[in-house]
Design a protein around this motif. Structure first.
Motif, PDB file in Angstrom:
ATOM      1  N   CYS A   1       0.800  -1.239   0.000  1.00 12.15           N
ATOM      2  CA  CYS A   1       0.000   0.000   0.000  1.00 12.15           C
ATOM      3  C   CYS A   1       0.829   1.283   0.000  1.00 12.15           C
ATOM      4  CB  CYS A   1      -0.916   0.027   1.224  1.00 12.15           C
ATOM      5  SG  CYS A   1      -2.139  -1.300   1.226  1.00 12.15           S
ATOM      6  N   HIS A   2       2.095   1.216   0.438  1.00 15.61           N
ATOM      7  CA  HIS A   2       2.915   2.425   0.586  1.00 15.61           C
ATOM      8  C   HIS A   2       4.200   2.321  -0.219  1.00 15.61           C
ATOM      9  CE1 HIS A   2       0.540   3.919   3.993  1.00 15.61           C
ATOM     10  NE2 HIS A   2       0.549   2.685   4.456  1.00 15.61           N
ATOM     11  N   TYR A   3       4.554   3.414  -0.918  1.00 16.45           N
ATOM     12  CA  TYR A   3       5.859   3.512  -1.551  1.00 16.45           C
ATOM     13  C   TYR A   3       6.882   3.902  -0.484  1.00 16.45           C
ATOM     14  CZ  TYR A   3       3.688   3.715  -6.187  1.00 16.45           C
ATOM     15  OH  TYR A   3       2.989   3.443  -7.328  1.00 16.45           O
ATOM     16  N   ALA A   4       8.044   3.295  -0.536  1.00 23.53           N
ATOM     17  CA  ALA A   4       9.139   3.686   0.343  1.00 23.53           C
ATOM     18  C   ALA A   4      10.037   4.712  -0.346  1.00 23.53           C
ATOM     19  CB  ALA A   4       9.971   2.471   0.740  1.00 23.53           C
ATOM     20  N   ASP A   5      10.062   4.687  -1.669  1.00 22.81           N
ATOM     21  CA  ASP A   5      10.985   5.523  -2.426  1.00 22.81           C
ATOM     22  C   ASP A   5      10.316   6.694  -3.128  1.00 22.81           C
ATOM     23  OD1 ASP A   5       9.577   4.064  -4.261  1.00 22.81           O
ATOM     24  OD2 ASP A   5      11.319   3.332  -5.360  1.00 22.81           O
ATOM     25  N   SER A   6       9.102   7.023  -2.700  1.00 26.51           N
ATOM     26  CA  SER A   6       8.351   8.125  -3.307  1.00 26.51           C
ATOM     27  C   SER A   6       7.357   8.666  -2.291  1.00 26.51           C
ATOM     28  CB  SER A   6       7.597   7.609  -4.538  1.00 26.51           C
ATOM     29  OG  SER A   6       6.721   8.602  -5.035  1.00 26.51           O
ATOM     30  N   ASP A   7       6.989   9.917  -2.466  1.00 25.67           N
ATOM     31  CA  ASP A   7       5.927  10.466  -1.623  1.00 25.67           C
ATOM     32  C   ASP A   7       4.579  10.432  -2.343  1.00 25.67           C
ATOM     33  OD1 ASP A   7       6.285  12.491  -3.457  1.00 25.67           O
ATOM     34  OD2 ASP A   7       6.598  14.075  -1.986  1.00 25.67           O
ATOM     35  N   ALA A   8       4.566   9.812  -3.521  1.00 29.83           N
ATOM     36  CA  ALA A   8       3.317   9.678  -4.278  1.00 29.83           C
ATOM     37  C   ALA A   8       2.389   8.675  -3.599  1.00 29.83           C
ATOM     38  CB  ALA A   8       3.618   9.223  -5.703  1.00 29.83           C
ATOM     39  N   LYS A   9       1.111   8.891  -3.778  1.00 30.60           N
ATOM     40  CA  LYS A   9       0.121   7.982  -3.216  1.00 30.60           C
ATOM     41  C   LYS A   9       0.114   6.679  -4.007  1.00 30.60           C
ATOM     42  CE  LYS A   9      -4.665   7.531  -1.904  1.00 30.60           C
ATOM     43  NZ  LYS A   9      -5.915   8.185  -1.654  1.00 30.60           N
ATOM     44  N   LYS A  10       0.073   5.576  -3.322  1.00 26.04           N
ATOM     45  CA  LYS A  10      -0.098   4.253  -3.915  1.00 26.04           C
ATOM     46  C   LYS A  10      -1.535   3.880  -3.592  1.00 26.04           C
ATOM     47  CE  LYS A  10       2.560  -0.041  -4.270  1.00 26.04           C
ATOM     48  NZ  LYS A  10       3.668  -0.808  -3.703  1.00 26.04           N
ATOM     49  N   ILE A  11      -1.764   3.113  -2.567  1.00 28.09           N
ATOM     50  CA  ILE A  11      -3.100   2.946  -1.984  1.00 28.09           C
ATOM     51  C   ILE A  11      -3.161   3.890  -0.788  1.00 28.09           C
ATOM     52  CG2 ILE A  11      -4.648   1.367  -0.764  1.00 28.09           C
ATOM     53  CD1 ILE A  11      -3.479  -0.875  -2.574  1.00 28.09           C
ATOM     54  N   GLY A  12      -2.101   3.844   0.025  1.00 30.10           N
ATOM     55  CA  GLY A  12      -1.891   4.809   1.096  1.00 30.10           C
ATOM     56  C   GLY A  12      -0.818   5.782   0.644  1.00 30.10           C
ATOM     57  N   PRO A  13      -0.493   6.759   1.458  1.00 30.24           N
ATOM     58  CA  PRO A  13       0.507   7.758   1.054  1.00 30.24           C
ATOM     59  C   PRO A  13       1.899   7.166   0.929  1.00 30.24           C
ATOM     60  CG  PRO A  13      -0.102   8.051   3.350  1.00 30.24           C
ATOM     61  CD  PRO A  13      -1.018   6.999   2.796  1.00 30.24           C
TER      62      PRO A  13
ATOM     63  N   GLY B   1      -4.128   1.683  12.867  1.00 33.07           N
ATOM     64  CA  GLY B   1      -4.585   1.918  11.513  1.00 33.07           C
ATOM     65  C   GLY B   1      -5.427   3.174  11.395  1.00 33.07           C
ATOM     66  N   ASP B   2      -6.220   3.211  10.337  1.00 30.72           N
ATOM     67  CA  ASP B   2      -7.070   4.364  10.046  1.00 30.72           C
ATOM     68  C   ASP B   2      -8.229   3.853   9.204  1.00 30.72           C
ATOM     69  OD1 ASP B   2      -8.013   6.941   9.806  1.00 30.72           O
ATOM     70  OD2 ASP B   2      -6.239   7.746   8.828  1.00 30.72           O
ATOM     71  N   THR B   3      -9.003   4.739   8.635  1.00 31.08           N
ATOM     72  CA  THR B   3     -10.164   4.311   7.854  1.00 31.08           C
ATOM     73  C   THR B   3      -9.773   3.425   6.681  1.00 31.08           C
ATOM     74  OG1 THR B   3     -10.075   6.381   6.611  1.00 31.08           O
ATOM     75  CG2 THR B   3     -11.609   6.285   8.457  1.00 31.08           C
ATOM     76  N   LEU B   4      -8.626   3.693   6.033  1.00 30.34           N
ATOM     77  CA  LEU B   4      -8.189   2.887   4.895  1.00 30.34           C
ATOM     78  C   LEU B   4      -7.066   1.913   5.251  1.00 30.34           C
ATOM     79  CD1 LEU B   4      -8.166   5.605   2.094  1.00 30.34           C
ATOM     80  CD2 LEU B   4      -9.900   3.869   2.544  1.00 30.34           C
ATOM     81  N   MET B   5      -6.445   2.085   6.403  1.00 30.18           N
ATOM     82  CA  MET B   5      -5.320   1.239   6.790  1.00 30.18           C
ATOM     83  C   MET B   5      -5.737   0.296   7.904  1.00 30.18           C
ATOM     84  SD  MET B   5      -1.556   2.390   8.044  1.00 30.18           S
ATOM     85  CE  MET B   5      -0.746   1.418   9.296  1.00 30.18           C
ATOM     86  N   PRO B   6      -5.474  -0.990   7.722  1.00 30.29           N
ATOM     87  CA  PRO B   6      -5.829  -1.934   8.783  1.00 30.29           C
ATOM     88  C   PRO B   6      -4.887  -1.791   9.975  1.00 30.29           C
ATOM     89  CG  PRO B   6      -4.657  -3.073   7.050  1.00 30.29           C
ATOM     90  CD  PRO B   6      -4.877  -1.662   6.569  1.00 30.29           C
ATOM     91  N   PRO B   7      -5.352  -2.128  11.162  1.00 32.03           N
ATOM     92  CA  PRO B   7      -4.464  -2.108  12.335  1.00 32.03           C
ATOM     93  C   PRO B   7      -3.488  -3.286  12.280  1.00 32.03           C
ATOM     94  CG  PRO B   7      -6.625  -2.932  12.947  1.00 32.03           C
ATOM     95  CD  PRO B   7      -6.721  -2.503  11.514  1.00 32.03           C
ATOM     96  N   PHE B   8      -2.290  -3.062  12.785  1.00 36.55           N
ATOM     97  CA  PHE B   8      -1.272  -4.108  12.772  1.00 36.55           C
ATOM     98  C   PHE B   8      -0.880  -4.565  14.175  1.00 36.55           C
ATOM     99  CE2 PHE B   8      -1.026  -2.769   8.461  1.00 36.55           C
ATOM    100  CZ  PHE B   8      -0.581  -3.878   7.764  1.00 36.55           C
ATOM    101  N   LYS B   9      -1.608  -4.113  15.211  1.00 39.15           N
ATOM    102  CA  LYS B   9      -1.227  -4.500  16.571  1.00 39.15           C
ATOM    103  C   LYS B   9      -1.380  -5.994  16.816  1.00 39.15           C
ATOM    104  CE  LYS B   9      -5.661  -3.038  18.394  1.00 39.15           C
ATOM    105  NZ  LYS B   9      -6.291  -1.874  18.959  1.00 39.15           N
ATOM    106  N   ASP B  10      -2.238  -6.667  16.078  1.00 38.00           N
ATOM    107  CA  ASP B  10      -2.387  -8.115  16.219  1.00 38.00           C
ATOM    108  C   ASP B  10      -1.607  -8.885  15.155  1.00 38.00           C
ATOM    109  OD1 ASP B  10      -4.092  -7.754  18.401  1.00 38.00           O
ATOM    110  OD2 ASP B  10      -5.878  -7.686  17.134  1.00 38.00           O
ATOM    111  N   VAL B  11      -0.916  -8.164  14.289  1.00 34.45           N
ATOM    112  CA  VAL B  11      -0.150  -8.776  13.202  1.00 34.45           C
ATOM    113  C   VAL B  11       1.348  -8.736  13.512  1.00 34.45           C
ATOM    114  CG1 VAL B  11       0.409  -8.599  10.737  1.00 34.45           C
ATOM    115  CG2 VAL B  11      -1.916  -8.122  11.524  1.00 34.45           C
ATOM    116  N   LEU B  12       1.806  -7.622  14.074  1.00 38.98           N
ATOM    117  CA  LEU B  12       3.220  -7.423  14.382  1.00 38.98           C
ATOM    118  C   LEU B  12       3.436  -7.363  15.889  1.00 38.98           C
ATOM    119  CD1 LEU B  12       4.040  -4.576  11.813  1.00 38.98           C
ATOM    120  CD2 LEU B  12       4.542  -7.015  11.567  1.00 38.98           C
ATOM    121  N   GLU B  13       4.545  -7.907  16.330  1.00 36.35           N
ATOM    122  CA  GLU B  13       4.957  -7.808  17.732  1.00 36.35           C
ATOM    123  C   GLU B  13       5.431  -6.377  18.001  1.00 36.35           C
ATOM    124  OE1 GLU B  13       4.819 -10.326  19.968  1.00 36.35           O
ATOM    125  OE2 GLU B  13       3.930 -11.590  18.424  1.00 36.35           O
ATOM    126  N   PRO B  14       5.394  -5.916  19.265  1.00 35.49           N
ATOM    127  CA  PRO B  14       5.877  -4.563  19.572  1.00 35.49           C
ATOM    128  C   PRO B  14       7.300  -4.296  19.076  1.00 35.49           C
ATOM    129  CG  PRO B  14       4.676  -5.434  21.447  1.00 35.49           C
ATOM    130  CD  PRO B  14       4.790  -6.556  20.447  1.00 35.49           C
TER     131      PRO B  14
END
Length: 124
Positions: free
Chosen positions: A56-68, A98-111
């Motif tokens: 969903c996110h570009y690392a090498d650009s500030d252009a929007k993909k699905i997310g910013p 997360g946010d309205t378009l981004m899913p939460p990752f607290k149950d996907v990733l460890e702290p």
């Protein structure tokens, strides 16, 4: 029915192509690790980002993909979505909840994994 499968196939190919195209050359990654001082965390964070975030996110650009796109976010100092200040804590909260378009990752990733992703995102 065949049209739906074709559309789904094209969309999947586009996402896969975008993820593949986002690979950072090794020498560039090495420079980012050295500049940050926490190379192991940055490397782990990049690996997690590539697997979980790059869809969903570009690392090498500030252009929007699905997310910013996230390039330059730390230098900019604010999120593009809400203009909130970028801090380790605000990144942690955003990733966890997360946010309205981004899913939460607290149950996907460890702290610790979230900290690694933050370390990497701060190098972009």
């Amino acid at each position: 029915m065949n049209r739906n499968f074709m559309t789904l196939g094209i969309a999947a190919l586009a996402v896969a192509s975008a993820v593949f195209a986002q690979e950072t050359p090794p020498e560039k990654t090495q420079a980012k690790k050295s500049a940050n001082g926490n190379g192991a965390a940055v490397a782990r964070g990049k690996e997690l980002f590539d697997k979980k975030c790059a869809v969903c996110h570009y690392a090498d650009s500030d252009a929007k993909k699905i997310g910013p796109g996230l390039k330059g976010m730390s230098k900019r100092g604010t999120f593009t979505v809400k203009n909130d200040k970028v801090t380790d804590e605000s990144l942690k909260v955003w990733i966890e909840n997360g946010d309205t378009l981004m899913p939460p990752f607290k149950d996907v990733l460890e702290p610790a994994q979230i900290k690694d992703v933050i370390a990497y995102v701060k190098t972009l």
